[in-house]
Design an enzyme around this catalytic site. Structure first.
Site: not given
Ligand code: PLP
Length: 388
Positions: A201-203, A327
């Site tokens: 994931s890019a962000h 929560c």
């Molecule tokens: N997998 C892991 C290990 C993550 O840390 C995250 C995001 O918190 C994700 C998947 C989900 O990615 P996205 O936020 O791009 O949906």
């Protein structure tokens, strides 16, 4: 903007100005649909092609093995559902671990509801999946193993190469890894890890939100989940997020270019945090692996403290951090990851994650180290949690 010390880079990261600059044309003048035949569309197509080449080079795969997605959640869902549905004729057993992200765990539950059998491997106290245990869990009808490369809550890096080796030795199951946290932080070349599928994931690496990719090795049988047009070689329909895809490739390029420099900086800040917290706060414990952990990731348990209350204190003082607990319907639920490490519920509620980024400074780390002990002491004086 209110001044804030941002220590939650495992949740998300600020967009790199270089990434924004690369994206800007595709958010403005170059707005074409990459499927259109005229110049505007074809320039968008070229931008996607170039981005795909760059992402493929980073992972050490062919361009056609990269499928752009909307992020990590989609990549994980796509991998689990797509593999299970397409390979049910070969078997209906899937293996994962107890510390995966919910995107994998919820997908695994959906597979169970659809009649698949799921084995969830336990982890040791530091969050490591044991390759020997995976070996014992593999069966002739196992079609997929999904184990994350690095954990988001405790920073532990899993021994993916060993886990893949055991899988190859004992079965013909595909191997998927969630590399959302590891991409851009540690080497993630697929030809070295040996996996069949990888989601990212890019962000999480100073790219835009809502874009990622699933890398799928040639020959892997995967059922598309998004149906419509023939985008992404008929594997994932939907008009491409051109600006996002360009931003993703730029973010990966920057991460690769600066990896040595960033790793040195992040590791120094992380280690200062770990030594500082453990040295200054009695009853603090590091969670996750002490050595094999992400370079930017420090996570702790504080005896007799609720992580959520600590987060609020930190927020009031201008620090952004995270705790794994959430929560749910009015009551505080400890993180499934900390529970999987073997801690009792009360103890698991006292978790705190501090994840640093390339923009953090030593003085910011000293600031949080100055403030944190007082906050913990104050909360302990008033906390309802028993220290037992
Ligand atoms: N997998 C892991 C290990 C993550 O840390 C995250 C995001 O918190 C994700 C998947 C989900 O990615 P996205 O936020 O791009 O949906």
């Amino acid at each position: 903007m209110v001044s804030m010390v941002y220590l939650d880079h495992s949740a998300t990261t600020p967009l790199d100005p270089e990434v924004l600059q690369a994206m800007m044309p595709y958010l403005t003048d170059e707005f074409g649909n990459a499927s259109s035949v005229y110049g505007l569309g074809q320039r968008a197509r070229q931008a996607i092609d170039q981005a795909r080449d760059e992402v493929a080079a980073y992972y050490g795969v062919a361009a056609k093995e990269v499928i752009f997605t909307s992020g990590g959640t989609e990549g994980d869902n796509f991998a689990l559902q797509g593999i299970a549905q397409r390979n049910a004729d070969r078997g209906r057993h899937v293996i994962t671990s107890t510390i995966e992200h919910d995107a994998v765990l919820r997908s695994a539950e959906a597979l169970e509801q659809a009649g698949f059998e799921v084995t969830r491997l336990p982890v040791d106290r530091t969050g490591v999946v044991d390759p020997a245990q995976l070996g014992r869990a593999l069966r002739p009808d196992t079609i997929l193993v999904s184990i994350m490369h690095a954990n988001n809550e405790i920073g532990t890096i899993e021994p993916i190469r060993e886990l893949v080796a055991v899988t190859r030795e004992r079965s013909s199951a595909y191997f998927h890894t969630d590399a959302v946290q590891s991409t851009g932080k540690i080497p993630t070349r697929i030809d070295e890890l040996g996996v069949d599928l990888l989601s990212m994931s890019a962000h999480k690496l100073h790219g835009p939100k809502g874009v990622g990719c699933l890398v799928v090795r040639s020959g892997v049988r995967l059922l598309p989940q998004m149906l419509g047009g023939g985008h992404e070689r008929n594997r994932r329909a939907g008009t491409e997020n051109v600006a996002g895809i360009v931003g993703l490739a730029k973010a990966i390029g920057i991460a690769q270019r600066d990896m040595a420099k960033n790793t040195a900086h992040l590791t120094a800040l992380r280690d200062r945090l770990i030594v500082g917290v453990l040295g200054r706060i009695p009853g603090a414990e590091l969670t996750g692996h002490p050595v094999n952990r992400l370079p930017h990731h420090a996570s702790f348990l504080f005896e007799g403290v609720e992580g959520e209350s600590l987060l609020l204190q930190l927020d009031m003082d201008g620090f952004a951090a995270s705790s794994g607990s959430a929560c749910t319907s009015g009551s505080l639920e400890p993180s499934h990851v900390i529970l999987a490490l073997g801690y009792p519920r009360e103890r698991a509620l006292g978790s705190l994650r501090l994840s640093v980024g390339k923009g953090n400074t030593e003085s910011e780390i000293e600031l949080v180290l100055d403030r944190l002990p007082g906050m913990v002491a104050r909360l302990r004086a008033m906390t309802p949690i028993s220290a037992a």
